[in-house]
Motif scaffolding. Structure first.
Motif, PDB file in Angstrom:
ATOM      1  N   VAL A 151       0.832  -1.200   0.000  1.00 17.12           N
ATOM      2  CA  VAL A 151       0.000   0.000   0.000  1.00 17.12           C
ATOM      3  C   VAL A 151       0.871   1.256   0.000  1.00 17.12           C
ATOM      4  CG1 VAL A 151      -1.656   1.351   1.356  1.00 17.12           C
ATOM      5  CG2 VAL A 151      -1.965  -1.126   1.116  1.00 17.12           C
ATOM      6  N   LEU A 152       1.885   1.271   0.860  1.00 19.07           N
ATOM      7  CA  LEU A 152       2.712   2.474   1.012  1.00 19.07           C
ATOM      8  C   LEU A 152       3.643   2.709  -0.170  1.00 19.07           C
ATOM      9  CD1 LEU A 152       3.543   2.313   4.832  1.00 19.07           C
ATOM     10  CD2 LEU A 152       1.753   3.590   3.657  1.00 19.07           C
ATOM     11  N   THR A 153       4.174   1.642  -0.756  1.00 18.13           N
ATOM     12  CA  THR A 153       5.041   1.844  -1.921  1.00 18.13           C
ATOM     13  C   THR A 153       4.251   2.458  -3.078  1.00 18.13           C
ATOM     14  OG1 THR A 153       4.651  -0.466  -2.580  1.00 18.13           O
ATOM     15  CG2 THR A 153       6.687   0.025  -1.367  1.00 18.13           C
ATOM     16  N   LYS A 154       3.012   2.017  -3.239  1.00 17.59           N
ATOM     17  CA  LYS A 154       2.192   2.565  -4.321  1.00 17.59           C
ATOM     18  C   LYS A 154       1.748   3.993  -4.002  1.00 17.59           C
ATOM     19  CE  LYS A 154      -1.308   0.937  -7.570  1.00 17.59           C
ATOM     20  NZ  LYS A 154      -0.330   0.522  -8.581  1.00 17.59           N
ATOM     21  N   ALA A 155       1.424   4.236  -2.722  1.00 12.34           N
ATOM     22  CA  ALA A 155       0.960   5.568  -2.319  1.00 12.34           C
ATOM     23  C   ALA A 155       2.060   6.617  -2.452  1.00 12.34           C
ATOM     24  CB  ALA A 155       0.448   5.526  -0.886  1.00 12.34           C
ATOM     25  N   PHE A 156       3.291   6.267  -2.067  1.00 16.09           N
ATOM     26  CA  PHE A 156       4.383   7.237  -2.066  1.00 16.09           C
ATOM     27  C   PHE A 156       5.298   7.114  -3.277  1.00 16.09           C
ATOM     28  CE2 PHE A 156       3.047   7.143   2.343  1.00 16.09           C
ATOM     29  CZ  PHE A 156       3.086   8.486   2.681  1.00 16.09           C
ATOM     30  N   GLN A 157       5.042   6.125  -4.133  1.00 18.83           N
ATOM     31  CA  GLN A 157       5.818   5.962  -5.371  1.00 18.83           C
ATOM     32  C   GLN A 157       7.314   5.823  -5.085  1.00 18.83           C
ATOM     33  OE1 GLN A 157       4.105   5.927  -8.757  1.00 18.83           O
ATOM     34  NE2 GLN A 157       2.740   5.265  -7.112  1.00 18.83           N
ATOM     35  N   VAL A 158       7.644   4.983  -4.102  1.00 17.68           N
ATOM     36  CA  VAL A 158       9.042   4.690  -3.779  1.00 17.68           C
ATOM     37  C   VAL A 158       9.191   3.172  -3.674  1.00 17.68           C
ATOM     38  CG1 VAL A 158       9.439   6.882  -2.579  1.00 17.68           C
ATOM     39  CG2 VAL A 158       8.611   4.889  -1.283  1.00 17.68           C
ATOM     40  N   ASN A 159      10.436   2.691  -3.583  1.00 18.73           N
ATOM     41  CA  ASN A 159      10.613   1.242  -3.490  1.00 18.73           C
ATOM     42  C   ASN A 159      10.446   0.748  -2.055  1.00 18.73           C
ATOM     43  OD1 ASN A 159      13.204   1.225  -2.054  1.00 18.73           O
ATOM     44  ND2 ASN A 159      14.083   2.002  -3.967  1.00 18.73           N
ATOM     45  N   LYS A 160      10.370  -0.545  -1.905  1.00 20.22           N
ATOM     46  CA  LYS A 160      10.064  -1.154  -0.613  1.00 20.22           C
ATOM     47  C   LYS A 160      11.133  -0.867   0.437  1.00 20.22           C
ATOM     48  CE  LYS A 160       7.095  -4.852  -2.342  1.00 20.22           C
ATOM     49  NZ  LYS A 160       6.840  -6.318  -2.369  1.00 20.22           N
ATOM     50  N   ASN A 161      12.392  -0.718   0.007  1.00 19.67           N
ATOM     51  CA  ASN A 161      13.462  -0.461   0.974  1.00 19.67           C
ATOM     52  C   ASN A 161      13.264   0.865   1.701  1.00 19.67           C
ATOM     53  OD1 ASN A 161      14.784  -2.866   0.416  1.00 19.67           O
ATOM     54  ND2 ASN A 161      16.029  -1.969  -1.222  1.00 19.67           N
ATOM     55  N   VAL A 162      12.760   1.869   0.984  1.00 14.29           N
ATOM     56  CA  VAL A 162      12.489   3.168   1.610  1.00 14.29           C
ATOM     57  C   VAL A 162      11.397   3.023   2.659  1.00 14.29           C
ATOM     58  CG1 VAL A 162      11.671   5.523   1.208  1.00 14.29           C
ATOM     59  CG2 VAL A 162      13.237   4.449  -0.425  1.00 14.29           C
ATOM     60  N   ILE A 163      10.327   2.305   2.322  1.00 13.62           N
ATOM     61  CA  ILE A 163       9.219   2.103   3.256  1.00 13.62           C
ATOM     62  C   ILE A 163       9.687   1.304   4.477  1.00 13.62           C
ATOM     63  CG2 ILE A 163       6.930   1.108   3.577  1.00 13.62           C
ATOM     64  CD1 ILE A 163       7.022   3.600   1.785  1.00 13.62           C
ATOM     65  N   LYS A 164      10.460   0.252   4.247  1.00 15.46           N
ATOM     66  CA  LYS A 164      10.970  -0.549   5.369  1.00 15.46           C
ATOM     67  C   LYS A 164      11.829   0.304   6.295  1.00 15.46           C
ATOM     68  CE  LYS A 164      10.969  -5.056   3.043  1.00 15.46           C
ATOM     69  NZ  LYS A 164      11.822  -6.157   2.504  1.00 15.46           N
ATOM     70  N   TYR A 165      12.640   1.180   5.701  1.00 10.86           N
ATOM     71  CA  TYR A 165      13.484   2.066   6.509  1.00 10.86           C
ATOM     72  C   TYR A 165      12.625   2.985   7.373  1.00 10.86           C
ATOM     73  CZ  TYR A 165      16.496   5.994   7.726  1.00 10.86           C
ATOM     74  OH  TYR A 165      17.150   6.985   8.418  1.00 10.86           O
ATOM     75  N   LEU A 166      11.605   3.589   6.761  1.00 18.95           N
ATOM     76  CA  LEU A 166      10.751   4.519   7.493  1.00 18.95           C
ATOM     77  C   LEU A 166       9.944   3.798   8.574  1.00 18.95           C
ATOM     78  CD1 LEU A 166       9.539   6.738   4.517  1.00 18.95           C
ATOM     79  CD2 LEU A 166      11.084   7.411   6.369  1.00 18.95           C
ATOM     80  N   GLN A 167       9.466   2.614   8.279  1.00 16.45           N
ATOM     81  CA  GLN A 167       8.707   1.859   9.280  1.00 16.45           C
ATOM     82  C   GLN A 167       9.596   1.388  10.421  1.00 16.45           C
ATOM     83  OE1 GLN A 167       6.685  -1.181   6.934  1.00 16.45           O
ATOM     84  NE2 GLN A 167       4.779  -0.001   7.007  1.00 16.45           N
ATOM     85  N   GLY A 168      10.899   1.319  10.178  1.00 14.45           N
ATOM     86  CA  GLY A 168      11.828   0.878  11.209  1.00 14.45           C
ATOM     87  C   GLY A 168      12.281   1.982  12.146  1.00 14.45           C
ATOM     88  N   GLN A 169      11.878   3.243  11.866  1.00 17.18           N
ATOM     89  CA  GLN A 169      12.273   4.355  12.712  1.00 17.18           C
ATOM     90  C   GLN A 169      11.465   4.368  13.998  1.00 17.18           C
ATOM     91  OE1 GLN A 169      15.059   6.196  11.687  1.00 17.18           O
ATOM     92  NE2 GLN A 169      14.902   4.463  10.278  1.00 17.18           N
ATOM     93  N   PHE A 170      11.996   5.071  14.992  1.00 14.83           N
ATOM     94  CA  PHE A 170      11.289   5.214  16.270  1.00 14.83           C
ATOM     95  C   PHE A 170      10.441   6.483  16.217  1.00 14.83           C
ATOM     96  CE2 PHE A 170      11.149   6.842  20.704  1.00 14.83           C
ATOM     97  CZ  PHE A 170      10.418   5.790  21.249  1.00 14.83           C
ATOM     98  N   TRP A 171       9.151   6.315  16.008  1.00 12.31           N
ATOM     99  CA  TRP A 171       8.252   7.465  15.871  1.00 12.31           C
ATOM    100  C   TRP A 171       7.672   7.801  17.233  1.00 12.31           C
ATOM    101  CZ3 TRP A 171       8.732   9.796  11.420  1.00 12.31           C
ATOM    102  CH2 TRP A 171       9.151   9.057  10.313  1.00 12.31           C
ATOM    103  N   ILE A 172       7.905   9.029  17.688  1.00 15.11           N
ATOM    104  CA  ILE A 172       7.451   9.431  19.011  1.00 15.11           C
ATOM    105  C   ILE A 172       6.200  10.285  18.901  1.00 15.11           C
ATOM    106  CG2 ILE A 172       9.793   9.395  19.929  1.00 15.11           C
ATOM    107  CD1 ILE A 172       9.670  12.473  19.926  1.00 15.11           C
ATOM    108  N   ASN A 173       5.353  10.189  19.903  1.00 10.64           N
ATOM    109  CA  ASN A 173       4.180  11.046  19.995  1.00 10.64           C
ATOM    110  C   ASN A 173       4.562  12.294  20.757  1.00 10.64           C
ATOM    111  OD1 ASN A 173       2.292   9.392  18.629  1.00 10.64           O
ATOM    112  ND2 ASN A 173       2.134   8.093  20.442  1.00 10.64           N
ATOM    113  N   ASN A 174       4.301  13.467  20.168  1.00 17.41           N
ATOM    114  CA  ASN A 174       4.687  14.716  20.807  1.00 17.41           C
ATOM    115  C   ASN A 174       3.507  15.228  21.631  1.00 17.41           C
ATOM    116  OD1 ASN A 174       6.252  16.832  21.499  1.00 17.41           O
ATOM    117  ND2 ASN A 174       6.027  17.949  19.588  1.00 17.41           N
TER     118      ASN A 174
END
Length: 227
Positions: A204-227
């Motif tokens: 879903v995300l690769t198609k939505a953002f028009q990037v390859n799977k490695n970019v999505i995997k990298y972003l999903q692997g980040q530590f996202w904090i709630n501000n």
């Protein structure tokens, strides 16, 4: 001087709430919220406390003069004052936040699904902006409105639209914001898209953002904090 700006904020927020409030209008003087742990019924808001048990403390909060801890990857901290902090705000259609920014600190792109926001800068310089919803013409792009704010400047973010604030200065910045809901909610875009549990499908995300799977995997692997 900061107190004067804060009083202006409160007056402005009251006007905004009367005009644009998205919460239902109350049908009584007040409906002080009961703690969720003590409520057995779910309503659009919170259960009312017995009026005979209500005290001035139900409408009171101290400590908003204290800076928030900005030692996080975003360099900012939002201190909310909504119905969860002041039970007396229940049904009144209004709340506020204090936002502290370290130098180059960011309150990242996010939305408030239930509230318009009016923000006043009391210290420092902020670059702020919001993006319009999808235009009717498919050939047009979402429009970005931005402004650089200084001490005493005010800016409005319409309800539900993606917006942000960024400290462009080399010193700390502080802002207060009023919101036209007792519980405005917040959806941080990056957190919702890349940090959900369970995660959104990579397909879903690769198609939505028009990037390859490695970019999505990298972003999903980040530590996202709630501000």
């Amino acid at each position: 001087m900061a107190i004067r700006f804060f009083l202006v904020l409160l007056v402005s927020t009251s006007i905004c709430s009367l005009t644009f409030a998205s919460d239902p209008s109350p049908l009584q003087d007040f409906c002080v919220a009961v703690d969720d742990a003590k409520a057995s019924v779910f309503v659009n808001g919170k259960i009312c406390k017995n009026p005979n048990m209500v005290s001035a403390d139900d409408f009171y909060l101290s400590g908003l003069n204290k800076p928030g801890n900005t030692s996080n990857p975003l360099g900012s901290r939002v201190t909310p004052v909504n119905v969860n902090q002041i039970p007396g705000l229940n049904t009144l259609g209004i709340s506020l936040v204090r936002i502290d920014y370290a130098p180059y600190g960011l309150n990242p792109p996010h939305t408030h699904p239930r509230a318009t926001e009016i923000l006043v800068v009391v210290e420092g310089t902020l670059y702020v902006g919001f993006v319009t919803s999808n235009p009717a013409n498919p050939n047009q792009k979402n429009k970005l409105f931005t402004k650089t704010l200084h001490k005493g400047d005010v800016f409005v973010f319409p309800e539900g639209l993606v917006h942000f604030q960024f400290n462009t200065g080399k010193t700390n910045a502080v802002a207060f914001a009023g919101l036209s809901s007792q519980n405005p909610g917040v959806i941080t875009i990056a957190n919702a898209v890349f940090g959900s549990e369970p995660p959104i499908s990579i397909d879903v995300l690769t198609k939505a953002f028009q990037v390859n799977k490695n970019v999505i995997k990298y972003l999903q692997g980040q530590f996202w904090i709630n501000n």
